[in-house]
Design an enzyme around this catalytic site. Structure first.
Site, PDB file in Angstrom:
ATOM      1  N   ASP A 106       4.553  -0.924   7.605  1.00 49.70           N
ATOM      2  CA  ASP A 106       4.208   0.103   6.617  1.00 49.70           C
ATOM      3  C   ASP A 106       3.058   0.982   7.118  1.00 49.70           C
ATOM      4  OD1 ASP A 106       4.316   1.483   4.255  1.00 49.70           O
ATOM      5  OD2 ASP A 106       3.433  -0.099   3.023  1.00 49.70           O
ATOM      6  N   ASN A 144      14.878   2.882   0.049  1.00 46.10           N
ATOM      7  CA  ASN A 144      14.487   4.043   0.869  1.00 46.10           C
ATOM      8  C   ASN A 144      15.441   5.233   0.747  1.00 46.10           C
ATOM      9  OD1 ASN A 144      13.046   2.056   3.578  1.00 46.10           O
ATOM     10  ND2 ASN A 144      12.010   3.084   1.884  1.00 46.10           N
TER      11      ASN A 144
HETATM   12  C1  FPP Z   1       7.044   2.605   6.225  1.00 44.35           C
HETATM   13  O1  FPP Z   1       6.155   3.672   6.377  1.00 44.35           O
HETATM   14  C2  FPP Z   1       8.065   2.656   7.235  1.00 44.35           C
HETATM   15  C3  FPP Z   1       9.387   2.866   7.000  1.00 44.35           C
HETATM   16  C4  FPP Z   1       9.967   3.088   5.664  1.00 44.35           C
HETATM   17  C5  FPP Z   1      10.343   2.906   8.083  1.00 44.35           C
HETATM   18  C6  FPP Z   1      10.068   1.930   9.172  1.00 44.35           C
HETATM   19  C7  FPP Z   1      10.906   2.308  10.297  1.00 44.35           C
HETATM   20  C8  FPP Z   1      10.521   2.407  11.587  1.00 44.35           C
HETATM   21  C9  FPP Z   1       9.190   2.069  12.098  1.00 44.35           C
HETATM   22  C10 FPP Z   1      11.478   2.906  12.581  1.00 44.35           C
HETATM   23  C11 FPP Z   1      12.778   2.225  12.744  1.00 44.35           C
HETATM   24  C12 FPP Z   1      12.729   0.789  13.073  1.00 44.35           C
HETATM   25  C13 FPP Z   1      13.304   0.215  14.165  1.00 44.35           C
HETATM   26  C14 FPP Z   1      13.504  -1.266  14.207  1.00 44.35           C
HETATM   27  C15 FPP Z   1      13.750   0.994  15.302  1.00 44.35           C
HETATM   28  P1  FPP Z   1       6.010   4.702   5.180  1.00 44.35           P
HETATM   29  O2  FPP Z   1       6.824   5.890   5.500  1.00 44.35           O
HETATM   30  O3  FPP Z   1       6.352   4.037   3.889  1.00 44.35           O
HETATM   31  O4  FPP Z   1       4.496   5.008   5.266  1.00 44.35           O
HETATM   32  P2  FPP Z   1       3.543   5.433   4.054  1.00 44.35           P
HETATM   33  O5  FPP Z   1       3.561   4.287   3.070  1.00 44.35           O
HETATM   34  O6  FPP Z   1       2.219   5.580   4.730  1.00 44.35           O
HETATM   35  O7  FPP Z   1       4.075   6.710   3.502  1.00 44.35           O
END
Ligand code: FPP
Length: 248
Positions: free
Chosen positions: A12, A60
């Site tokens: 996250d 998501n």
């Molecule tokens: C959370 O950050 C992250 C996600 C919803 C996506 C996670 C995905 C990746 C790191 C890339 C794909 C994974 C692989 C295995 C290749 P957020 O967007 O919720 O951050 P925030 O809470 O700060 O807005």
């Protein structure tokens, strides 16, 4: 490393990492993907046999369409760029969730990577894609009910080892350690049943910055803890845990 076979991670903070730098959110996700490569290496160096990463949740889909399509693009990119590396390192890829609802391009790359790595036994990279624990329970109950209707399963003999075979994680030991980055202290519908006895580690660091040393700190924190599985501290030091008691 004894006692630590499976680490699960809620990655996250990509968006906030980007915002802090005045960058678009997708830049945070891009950095998040390159960090996945780094953490894969550390986990392997520490001989952790299973790593589960929460890449995309059923919730998501509520994000803006441009962000969803960028995330799907990054997933395709990750699979395209890393399948060879997984094969080289003998890591089996596994998916938990409902991958059949993902865009076709992602499904194709996934299929190729799953096929290429399916015979490896020692290391597993489990990616949660279009995953939610409650959806997983519904899918398991549906599959179990179908087996009951066909006479293949008996509800009178339902216990945890049997029910867990209907979960997406069938055959994979439960996580010993669950890490969530970015300072949030929630589980967010991730492996709720499998984490019944997992140790939790919440890090304030945003995922793109959660590097080798942060991961090692989490692992060291795990090794300082005493896991009791419902027993008293004294009992734990005296006798091994009765697996059957945990499975009722
Ligand atoms: C959370 O950050 C992250 C996600 C919803 C996506 C996670 C995905 C990746 C790191 C890339 C794909 C994974 C692989 C295995 C290749 P957020 O967007 O919720 O951050 P925030 O809470 O700060 O807005």
């Amino acid at each position: 490393m004894p006692g630590l076979q499976h680490v699960a991670i809620i990655m996250d903070g990509n968006g906030r990492w980007a915002r802090q730098r005045g960058l678009p959110r997708i830049e945070g996700h891009r950095r998040g993907v390159s960090n996945v490569r780094e953490i894969l290496k550390v986990a392997r160096d520490l001989k952790i046999r299973t790593l589960t990463l929460f890449a995309f949740s059923v919730e998501n889909w509520q994000r803006p369409p441009e962000e969803i399509s960028s995330l799907m693009g990054l997933l395709e990119f990750f699979l395209e760029r890393n399948t060879r590396e997984l094969v080289k390192n003998k890591v089996r890829l596994r998916v938990i969730g409902r991958p059949e609802e993902l865009p076709e391009g992602v499904q194709k790359k996934l299929h190729a990577a799953l096929e290429a790595t399916k015979d490896f036994k020692d290391y597993v990279l489990q990616v949660a894609l279009n995953y939610g624990s409650r959806t997983e329970v519904l899918d398991a109950v549906r599959a179990f009910s179908e087996d009951v209707a066909k006479g293949k399963a008996d509800p009178n003999h339902l216990d945890w080892p049997l029910f867990s075979r209907y979960l997406y994680t069938d055959g994979i030991p439960d996580p010993d350690l669950l890490i969530r980055t970015s300072g949030e202290t929630r589980i967010s519908n991730f492996l709720l049943l499998q984490c019944a006895y997992s140790e939790m580690f919440f890090s304030p660091v945003f995922w793109p910055d959660f590097g080798r040393q942060h991961f090692i700190d989490a692992v060291e924190s795990f090794h300082r803890r005493q896991r009791r599985f419902g027993k008293t501290g004294e009992q734990v030091t005296e006798a091994p845990t009765d697996e059957a008691a945990l499975n009722r």
